[in-house]
Design an enzyme around this catalytic site. Structure first.
Site, short mmCIF file in Angstrom:
data_model
loop_
_atom_site.label_atom_id
_atom_site.label_comp_id
_atom_site.label_asym_id
_atom_site.label_seq_id
_atom_site.Cartn_x
_atom_site.Cartn_y
_atom_site.Cartn_z
N ASN A 56 -2.56 53.77 -26.13
CA ASN A 56 -1.96 52.46 -26.37
C ASN A 56 -0.53 52.55 -26.90
O ASN A 56 0.26 51.65 -26.70
CB ASN A 56 -2.82 51.63 -27.33
CG ASN A 56 -3.35 52.42 -28.49
OD1 ASN A 56 -4.05 53.42 -28.32
ND2 ASN A 56 -3.02 51.99 -29.69
N HIS A 105 -8.39 40.60 -23.74
CA HIS A 105 -7.06 40.09 -24.12
C HIS A 105 -5.92 41.04 -23.78
O HIS A 105 -4.76 40.72 -24.01
CB HIS A 105 -7.03 39.69 -25.60
CG HIS A 105 -7.04 40.81 -26.58
ND1 HIS A 105 -5.93 41.18 -27.29
CD2 HIS A 105 -8.03 41.64 -27.00
CE1 HIS A 105 -6.23 42.18 -28.11
NE2 HIS A 105 -7.50 42.47 -27.94
N CYS A 157 3.98 50.91 -41.49
CA CYS A 157 4.41 50.29 -42.75
C CYS A 157 3.90 48.86 -42.88
O CYS A 157 3.53 48.42 -43.95
CB CYS A 157 5.92 50.28 -42.86
SG CYS A 157 6.62 51.91 -42.73
N THR A 169 -26.06 34.81 -27.99
CA THR A 169 -25.66 33.86 -26.95
C THR A 169 -24.26 34.20 -26.46
O THR A 169 -23.35 34.42 -27.25
CB THR A 169 -25.70 32.42 -27.51
OG1 THR A 169 -27.02 32.18 -28.00
CG2 THR A 169 -25.35 31.39 -26.45
N GLN A 187 -6.57 50.08 -22.31
CA GLN A 187 -5.17 49.96 -21.87
C GLN A 187 -4.99 50.31 -20.39
O GLN A 187 -3.92 50.05 -19.84
CB GLN A 187 -4.27 50.85 -22.73
CG GLN A 187 -4.20 50.44 -24.19
CD GLN A 187 -3.48 49.10 -24.41
OE1 GLN A 187 -2.83 48.55 -23.52
NE2 GLN A 187 -3.62 48.55 -25.60
#
Ligand code: PLP
Length: 387
Positions: A150, A200, A324, A236, A178
């Site tokens: 990724n 997504h 960070c 479900t 990916q």
């Protein structure tokens, strides 16, 4: 000014066609697909179509697909499900550059008596296949190694890895979150046993995904309860989301050539434009075997976070290779595993494109970024010494 979104490995925009396909399943056809009545049954029919669309994208039989809540669940389930089904084997092999959805789960198995081995990568992020070959043995239950990274986009030789695993009777799982939708994936011509996909990352909604399980592979259920998903995964179904996933897979299949021509061309233009105009910058990962949409570039002697903040002023979205933002000052575990020097790992930026990016957006980034890098180097005491 519109947002220039170059962070598609983090998440993607839901395609308009996907959203349209999902809409009626919230308020109009809201039945439960497990119900006996026709009202629920029609949703079940639509889920069957979604499963067929997903199967078509990855070249498998629809019965080999189980819907999940996303990449993390699929990865977690593959690992736990295989270990539970193979109690006599106590070794688990992964790589040092996996997504936390795999790495954290693997590491969590060590206190339960598992020998967890993490295979090294070289400076280009390529897997050490010799080490893998030495480590896989008769005690190995599972080898789990991602298809594409990724952060750098580096693609791993998954068929070769599967062969090595199978030589000792181990099962092979790949996190293809990916890879699917960006490069061709065809399970009918593959020897991979299990494969994770997330909605997504391919212009589908968040919170949906699937686990491909090759026919005949023994996998214990992870989420237990009702009989949904042929008793493999209880709960479900997220019907609208999964219908969206199916549509996203159909579109991804149609767009795969665009991804490998147009998106790749724009990525290459961005990369060469920035390398040309910015000194002390280099690409992380294996440029020859890489996802078409990803580039990770290290700008030495400056902080990735500072670059991102400056880019944010121009509404340019990318991500940094240091962590960070998540409260740690350590650079990413992927860049560290590759041995990228600290001064460069801290200044690494990942750009990840999609079919929705336009030429003008890339031109804009190539225009605004070099002065940003120059300015930050002037401000940095370390940069001043170097330049
Ligand atoms: N695996 C990889 C390689 C990823 O990039 C991601 C998301 O960033 C995941 C797994 C997790 O997927 P999800 O967000 O669907 O849980």
């Amino acid at each position: 000014m519109d947002t220039i979104y170059l962070d598609n490995n983090a998440t993607t925009r839901v395609a308009e066609e996907v959203f349209e396909e999902m809409k009626p399943y919230f308020t109009e056809y809201y039945g439960n697909p497990s119900s006996m009545h026709t009202f629920g049954g029609q949703v079940g029919g639509k889920l069957t179509e979604a499963r067929e669309r997903c199967a078509s994208l990855i070249g498998c039989d629809p019965s080999e697909i189980t819907f999940t809540s996303g990449g993390t669940e699929s990865d977690n389930w593959a690992i736990r499900g295989i270990l539970a089904a193979t109690p006599n084997r106590r070794k688990l092999i992964t790589s040092r550059v996996e997504h936390p959805a795999v790495l954290t789960m693997c590491r969590s198995m060590a206190p339960h008596g598992y020998n967890v081995v993490e295979i090294d990568v070289d400076e280009k992020g390529r897997l050490d296949l010799d080490q893998l070959e030495k480590e896989v043995d008769e005690d190995t239950a599972l080898v789990t190694i991602m298809w594409a990274n990724n952060e750098t986009g580096t693609i791993f030789p998954v068929e070769k890895i599967a062969e090595i695993a199978h030589n000792s009777g181990a099962v092979f799982h790949t996190d293809a979150v990916q890879a699917v939708g960006k490069i061709p994936v065809n399970m009918a011509e593959s020897n991979i046993d299990l494969l994770s996909v997330s909605g997504h990352k391919l212009h589908g909604p968040k919170g949906v995904g699937l686990l491909y399980v090759r026919k005949g592979v023994m996998l214990r259920p992870f989420i237990k309860g009702g009989h949904q998903e042929s008793g493999r995964r209880a709960g479900t179904e997220n019907t609208a989301g999964l219908i969206g996933l199916g549509k996203a897979c159909q579109l991804a299949e149609e767009n795969i050539d665009r991804e490998n021509r147009e998106v790749k061309r724009l990525r290459d233009k961005l990369e060469s434009g920035l390398l040309e105009k910015c000194s002390d910058a280099f690409v992380n990962g294996d440029s020859s075997k890489r996802l078409p949409n990803t580039t990770s570039i290290s700008f030495e002697y400056i902080e990735g976070e500072a670059i991102l903040l400056m880019l944010d002023k121009y509404q340019i979205c990318a991500s940094s290779g240091s962590a960070c933002t998540s409260g740690s000052l350590e650079p990413s575990h992927v860049l560290r595993a590759m041995g990228v020097p600290f001064t460069a790992a801290h200044g690494s930026i990942r750009f990840s494109l999609s079919i929705y990016n336009k030429e003008e957006e890339i031109d804009k980034v190539i225009e605004v970024m070099p002065p940003v890098i120059k300015r930050l180097r002037e401000l940095s005491p370390f940069g001043r010494q170097q330049k």
